[in-house]
Design a protein around this motif. Structure first.
Motif, mmCIF file in Angstrom:
data_model
loop_
_atom_site.group_PDB
_atom_site.id
_atom_site.type_symbol
_atom_site.label_atom_id
_atom_site.label_comp_id
_atom_site.label_asym_id
_atom_site.label_seq_id
_atom_site.Cartn_x
_atom_site.Cartn_y
_atom_site.Cartn_z
ATOM 1 N N GLY A 363 29.643 -39.559 0.677
ATOM 2 C CA GLY A 363 29.358 -40.759 1.655
ATOM 3 C C GLY A 363 28.749 -40.133 3.041
ATOM 4 O O GLY A 363 27.732 -40.670 3.647
ATOM 5 N N GLU A 364 29.668 -38.825 3.572
ATOM 6 C CA GLU A 364 29.267 -38.551 4.568
ATOM 7 C C GLU A 364 27.780 -37.798 4.613
ATOM 8 O O GLU A 364 26.856 -38.164 5.659
ATOM 9 C CB GLU A 364 30.187 -37.236 5.056
ATOM 10 C CG GLU A 364 31.305 -37.782 5.435
ATOM 11 C CD GLU A 364 32.319 -36.550 6.039
ATOM 12 O OE1 GLU A 364 32.381 -36.067 7.229
ATOM 13 O OE2 GLU A 364 32.808 -35.608 5.082
ATOM 14 N N PHE A 365 27.324 -37.192 3.371
ATOM 15 C CA PHE A 365 26.060 -36.392 3.345
ATOM 16 C C PHE A 365 25.053 -37.521 3.248
ATOM 17 O O PHE A 365 24.040 -37.445 3.752
ATOM 18 C CB PHE A 365 26.195 -35.638 2.170
ATOM 19 C CG PHE A 365 26.727 -34.330 2.521
ATOM 20 C CD1 PHE A 365 26.512 -33.341 3.460
ATOM 21 C CD2 PHE A 365 27.744 -33.890 1.722
ATOM 22 C CE1 PHE A 365 26.967 -32.204 3.690
ATOM 23 C CE2 PHE A 365 28.448 -32.555 2.018
ATOM 24 C CZ PHE A 365 28.212 -31.861 2.886
ATOM 25 N N LEU A 366 25.292 -38.588 2.433
ATOM 26 C CA LEU A 366 24.277 -39.755 2.434
ATOM 27 C C LEU A 366 24.028 -40.562 3.799
ATOM 28 O O LEU A 366 23.104 -40.906 4.005
ATOM 29 C CB LEU A 366 24.630 -40.626 1.086
ATOM 30 C CG LEU A 366 24.729 -40.252 -0.148
ATOM 31 C CD1 LEU A 366 25.324 -41.371 -1.134
ATOM 32 C CD2 LEU A 366 23.332 -39.530 -0.431
ATOM 33 N N LYS A 367 25.000 -40.594 4.413
ATOM 34 C CA LYS A 367 24.927 -41.221 5.819
ATOM 35 C C LYS A 367 23.969 -40.297 6.584
ATOM 36 O O LYS A 367 23.238 -40.942 7.696
ATOM 37 C CB LYS A 367 26.244 -41.494 6.515
ATOM 38 C CG LYS A 367 26.972 -42.536 5.830
ATOM 39 C CD LYS A 367 28.269 -42.833 6.087
ATOM 40 C CE LYS A 367 29.014 -43.913 5.589
ATOM 41 N NZ LYS A 367 30.629 -44.106 6.031
ATOM 42 N N GLU A 368 24.487 -39.019 6.518
ATOM 43 C CA GLU A 368 23.541 -37.967 7.436
ATOM 44 C C GLU A 368 22.023 -38.124 6.999
ATOM 45 O O GLU A 368 20.992 -38.052 7.927
ATOM 46 C CB GLU A 368 23.976 -36.604 7.246
ATOM 47 C CG GLU A 368 25.340 -36.530 7.888
ATOM 48 C CD GLU A 368 26.199 -35.149 7.530
ATOM 49 O OE1 GLU A 368 25.371 -34.423 6.876
ATOM 50 O OE2 GLU A 368 27.325 -34.884 7.664
ATOM 51 N N LEU A 369 21.721 -38.387 5.917
ATOM 52 C CA LEU A 369 20.454 -38.388 5.371
ATOM 53 C C LEU A 369 19.863 -39.684 5.486
ATOM 54 O O LEU A 369 18.663 -39.947 5.111
ATOM 55 C CB LEU A 369 20.314 -37.932 3.807
ATOM 56 C CG LEU A 369 20.603 -36.573 3.458
ATOM 57 C CD1 LEU A 369 20.655 -36.374 1.853
ATOM 58 C CD2 LEU A 369 19.543 -35.524 4.129
ATOM 59 N N ARG A 370 20.663 -40.567 6.075
ATOM 60 C CA ARG A 370 20.385 -42.188 6.070
ATOM 61 C C ARG A 370 19.900 -42.728 4.908
ATOM 62 O O ARG A 370 18.969 -43.739 4.827
ATOM 63 C CB ARG A 370 19.232 -42.233 7.314
ATOM 64 C CG ARG A 370 19.559 -41.935 8.567
ATOM 65 C CD ARG A 370 18.391 -41.914 9.779
ATOM 66 N NE ARG A 370 18.877 -41.946 10.940
ATOM 67 C CZ ARG A 370 19.205 -40.734 11.774
ATOM 68 N NH1 ARG A 370 18.953 -39.784 11.184
ATOM 69 N NH2 ARG A 370 19.715 -40.977 12.851
ATOM 70 N N LEU A 371 20.477 -42.375 3.882
ATOM 71 C CA LEU A 371 20.425 -42.849 2.491
ATOM 72 C C LEU A 371 21.102 -43.946 2.230
ATOM 73 O O LEU A 371 21.067 -44.837 1.282
ATOM 74 C CB LEU A 371 20.457 -41.905 1.464
ATOM 75 C CG LEU A 371 19.290 -41.087 1.332
ATOM 76 C CD1 LEU A 371 19.656 -39.798 0.360
ATOM 77 C CD2 LEU A 371 18.067 -41.677 1.145
ATOM 78 N N THR A 372 22.498 -44.258 3.132
ATOM 79 C CA THR A 372 23.401 -45.314 3.156
ATOM 80 C C THR A 372 23.725 -45.569 4.656
ATOM 81 O O THR A 372 23.674 -44.796 5.241
ATOM 82 C CB THR A 372 24.385 -45.090 1.847
ATOM 83 O OG1 THR A 372 25.329 -46.322 1.907
ATOM 84 C CG2 THR A 372 25.372 -43.915 2.728
ATOM 85 N N GLU A 373 24.236 -46.842 4.328
ATOM 86 C CA GLU A 373 24.631 -47.119 5.996
ATOM 87 C C GLU A 373 26.185 -47.143 6.320
ATOM 88 O O GLU A 373 27.036 -46.574 5.193
ATOM 89 C CB GLU A 373 24.173 -48.648 6.255
ATOM 90 C CG GLU A 373 22.748 -48.890 6.094
ATOM 91 C CD GLU A 373 22.371 -50.473 6.316
ATOM 92 O OE1 GLU A 373 23.126 -51.125 7.021
ATOM 93 O OE2 GLU A 373 21.326 -50.833 6.199
ATOM 94 N N GLY A 374 26.676 -47.393 7.192
ATOM 95 C CA GLY A 374 27.914 -47.620 7.960
ATOM 96 C C GLY A 374 29.148 -48.375 6.855
ATOM 97 O O GLY A 374 28.720 -49.010 6.095
ATOM 98 N N ARG A 375 30.274 -48.050 7.319
ATOM 99 C CA ARG A 375 31.329 -48.825 6.585
ATOM 100 C C ARG A 375 31.311 -50.196 6.369
ATOM 101 O O ARG A 375 30.891 -51.001 7.633
ATOM 102 C CB ARG A 375 32.403 -48.492 7.176
ATOM 103 C CG ARG A 375 33.783 -48.806 6.476
ATOM 104 C CD ARG A 375 35.143 -48.494 7.252
ATOM 105 N NE ARG A 375 36.109 -48.734 6.434
ATOM 106 C CZ ARG A 375 36.821 -47.993 5.665
ATOM 107 N NH1 ARG A 375 36.526 -46.668 5.747
ATOM 108 N NH2 ARG A 375 37.888 -48.175 5.135
ATOM 109 N N GLY A 376 31.100 -50.904 5.122
ATOM 110 C CA GLY A 376 31.326 -52.497 4.963
ATOM 111 C C GLY A 376 29.960 -53.143 5.134
ATOM 112 O O GLY A 376 30.081 -54.260 4.980
ATOM 113 N N THR A 377 28.952 -52.375 5.311
ATOM 114 C CA THR A 377 27.641 -52.919 5.520
ATOM 115 C C THR A 377 26.890 -53.321 4.427
ATOM 116 O O THR A 377 25.839 -54.027 4.273
ATOM 117 C CB THR A 377 26.751 -52.469 6.451
ATOM 118 O OG1 THR A 377 26.465 -50.901 5.981
ATOM 119 C CG2 THR A 377 27.231 -52.111 8.038
ATOM 120 N N GLY A 378 27.070 -52.688 3.283
ATOM 121 C CA GLY A 378 26.313 -52.638 1.951
ATOM 122 C C GLY A 378 26.049 -54.006 1.492
ATOM 123 O O GLY A 378 24.838 -54.647 1.203
#
Length: 507
Positions: A363-378
Motif C-alpha cells: 500500500g505504501e509503495f502504490l500510494k507513492e506511485l499514485r496508483l492507489t488513494e488514501g485510506r477508505g477512499t476506494g
C-alpha cells in the motif's frame, strides 16, 4: 539517509495520510519518543509513520514559512535519539533524513512498522524514574491503549503482514537495483541520486526491503513482488488474468495474462483496458447546442477497483486476480475475499474502512506511485465516478459467509445497450480514447519521447511513457522510427497507416 518520497509530497499529505504524520516545531524528545513507539507498533497495519521536526502545524496542516531545523544540531540529536531508542522495549531505531525545503532544512524521522511488536516506551524518556506504557496511534494522536486494545496489540506479537515478512528462500541479489532506482526516480526521492553508486545490498536496506545480519541478509516479500525480475518464480499466482467474453460466459473468449512486478501488471492492464475496452459516446441533440458525453465504463472506477485488488489480495494464495470483460459489465475478482471485519452491508452502503490492512508495504509503495488513494477512499471513488458518468451503481460481492473471494462488478452505461434513440442526430462511438486520438494526431510527424510526454503535460519518466505511450505502440497506432535499435538516443515515434485510418474513421 533520504526518505523514499519527495519532501513536498510528504508535507502536502497527498501520499501519506494525516494519521501517519506528526509535525513538531522543534526537537522535543518526550512526545516524539511516544510517537516513534506508536508508529513502530503499527496497531492497524497502516505502514510507516513520519515525524517532521522544524514544522509547526494547525489542525494537522503544516504552517509556512517553516521554523526549520538547524543542521548543526543533527549530530547531537542523532546521539540523543540512539540513547532514547535503547529505552524502548524491545529496542527500535527509526531512520533520519535531513531534507531541504523553502530554503531551510527539516528533520524527517521515518518510522517503519517494527518487526518485534509490541513496543513499550517510557512516558518521559528524560525522567530519572521511568514508567513504561505501550503506545498506539488513534487518529492523529499517540495514546496509551485501553485494556481491550492492549490485549489486541499483544496478540499481534510476531504477526507481521505477509508482504513485510522476510523470505528465506530467496536472496537479496534477486532484487533489481534498476527497478528500485526507477521507483525512486518516479517518486522524485533524493535517494535516487544518492543510490547511483550504492551497492544493491545497501540500497535494499535503505528502502527497507531486506532484513538480517550481513552474512544472513534476506529480501522481504514486498521487495520480490515489486522490485524483482523473478516475481513469478516465488509467487506463481501473483499475476492478473484478463478474459474477454464477447457473448457472455461461453465460447469464444480471449485471454491475456499480465506478469512482472505487481505495479507493472497494474499499469499494463489499465493501459490495455484504456486503449482496447473503454469507449466514448457523444450524443448530439437537434434541440440544444450542448451534447452529452459519457463512457461505457468510467476509467476512474476501473482503475480504483483493480488497484484495490492488487493492494488487498492475499499473495500467499496461488490464485490470480481475474478481470472478466462481459457484454454488459466488467468483473474484478480477487481471492481470499475482503477482510473479515468488512461486512456486505458496509459495501452496500458504499462506505468501507478497513480495520487492519493486509499488505501495508504494498500500500505504501502504490500510494507513492499514485496508483492507489488514501485510506477508505476506494469504494466511494468507484461509486462516485459511476454516478458522475450516469452509469448504474456498482455491485460488491463479499461472498458471505464463506468469504473465499471478493467481486466488484462495474455495469456498462445503458446507452451502450439501447438502440434507436430518436433524439439522437449523430452518435460517435469508438474504442479509442481522446488521449489516444490526440497522440496519434500529434505524431503525424515524428516526435521524441520527451516531446510526447510534454504534450501530455507529464514528466519525462519511464513509467509515464509505459502508462501512456507504450500501449499505442503495442496497439499499432504509432511506431518507432528507428526499428533496428529501439533504445537509440535519437529514437522518435510516428503515426502508422493504421493509426491514421482510425483518425479518418472517427472524423
Amino acid at each position: 539517509m533520504s526518505i523514499l518520497i519527495n519532501i513536498e509530497d510528504l508535507l502536502s499529505g497527498s501520499i501519506v495520510e494525516g494519521t501517519r504524520m506528526e509535525f513538531k516545531k522543534g526537537w522535543n524528545p518526550v512526545p516524539i519518543m511516544r510517537s516513534i513507539c506508536a508508529f513502530a507498533n503499527d496497531f492497524e497495519n497502516e505502514g510507516s509513520g513520519y515525524i517532521i521536526v522544524g514544522v509547526d502545524e494547525v489542525d494537522g496542516k503544516p504552517i509556512r514559512p517553516f521554523e526549520g531545523f538547524n543542521p548543526t544540531n543533527l549530530e547531537r540529536v542523532e546521539k540523543e535519539l540512539v540513547g532514547y531508542c535503547n529505552l524502548i522495549q524491545p529496542s527500535y531505531f527509526p531512520r533520519l533524513s535531513l531534507e531541504a525545503v523553502d530554503g531551510k532544512h527539516v528533520l524527517v524521522i521515518w518510522c517503519p512498522a517494527g518487526a518485534n511488536r509490541p513496543y513499550k516506551v517510557p512516558d518521559d524518556v528524560t525522567a530519572k524514574h521511568k514508567s513504561y506504557n505501550y503506545r498506539i496511534r488513534f487518529r492523529s494522536n499517540s495514546i496509551i491503549p485501553n485494556d481491550e486494545q492492549t490485549t489486541e496489540l499483544i496478540q499481534l506479537t510476531a504477526k507481521i503482514p505477509f508482504d513485510d515478512r522476510v523470505n528465506t528462500f530467496a536472496s537479496v541479489t534477486d532484487l533489481s537495483k534498476s527497478l528500485m532506482r526507477e521507483h525512486l526516480q518516479e517518486t522524485n526521492s533524493k535517494l535516487y541520486e544518492e543510490s547511483e553508486e550504492m551497492p544493491l545490498e545497501e540500497l535494499a536496506e535503505k528502502m527497507n526491503l531486506s532484513q538480517g545480519a550481513k552474512e544472513h541478509l534476506f529480501p522481504k516479500n514486498v521487495g520480490l513482488l515489486m522490485f524483482s525480475r523473478k516475481s513469478q518464480e516465488y509467487f506463481k499466482g501473483a499475476v492478473i488474468e484478463l478474459v474477454e467474453f464477447p457473448n457472455g460466459l461461453e465460447n469464444p473468449y480471449t485471454e491475456k495474462q499480465f506478469e512482472g512486478t505487481i505495479q507493472k501488471q497494474l499499469i499494463d492492464v489499465l493501459a490495455y483496458i484504456k486503449t482496447n475496452v473503454i469507449k466514448t459516446k457523444v450524443i448530439k441533440y437537434t434541440d440544444r447546442e450542448k451534447s452529452d458525453r459519457f463512457f461505457n465504463y468510467p476509467y476512474d472506477a476501473i482503475e480504483e477497483a483493480i488497484a484495490n485488488a492488487v493492494f488487498h489480495r492475499n499473495y500467499e494464495l496461488q490464485d490470480p486476480i481475474e478481470i472478466r470483460i462481459l457484454p454488459e459489465a466488467i468483473e474484478i475478482i480477487s481471492y481470499n475475499g475482503a477482510d473479515p471485519s468488512l461486512k456486505q452491508t458496509d459495501f452496500d452502503k458504499g462506505r468501507v474502512r478497513a480495520r487492519r490492512y493486509r499488505n501495508r508495504r504494498i500500500g505504501e509503495f502504490l500510494k507513492e506511485l499514485r496508483l492507489t488513494e488514501g485510506r477508505g477512499t476506494g469504494i466511494p471513488t468507484i461509486v462516485k465516478s459511476l454516478a458522475d458518468n450516469g452509469s448504474p451503481v456498482p455491485i460488491f460481492d463479499a461472498n458471505e459467509p464463506e468469504r473465499l473471494h471478493f467481486i466488484v462488478e462495474i455495469p456498462i452505461h445503458p446507452k451502450f445497450i439501447e438502440q434507436g434513440n430518436n433524439q439522437v442526430s449523430d452518435q460517435v462511438s469508438d474504442q479509442v480514447s481522446d488521449q489516444v486520438i490526440s497522440i496519434i494526431k500529434y505524431c503525424s510527424s515524428p516526435k521524441s519521447r520527451q516531446e510526447i510526454l510534454n504534450f501530455l503535460g507529464l514528466k519525462n519518466h519511464s513509467m509515464n511513457f509505459k502508462r501512456n505511450v507504450q500501449p499505442l505502440i503495442e496497439g499499432g497506432y504509432i511506431d518507432y522510427t528507428i526499428k533496428e535499435n529501439l533504445k537509440d538516443r535519437n529514437q522518435k515515434y510516428v503515426a502508422t497507416d493504421f493509426g491514421k485510418s482510425v483518425l479518418i474513421k472517427i472524423e
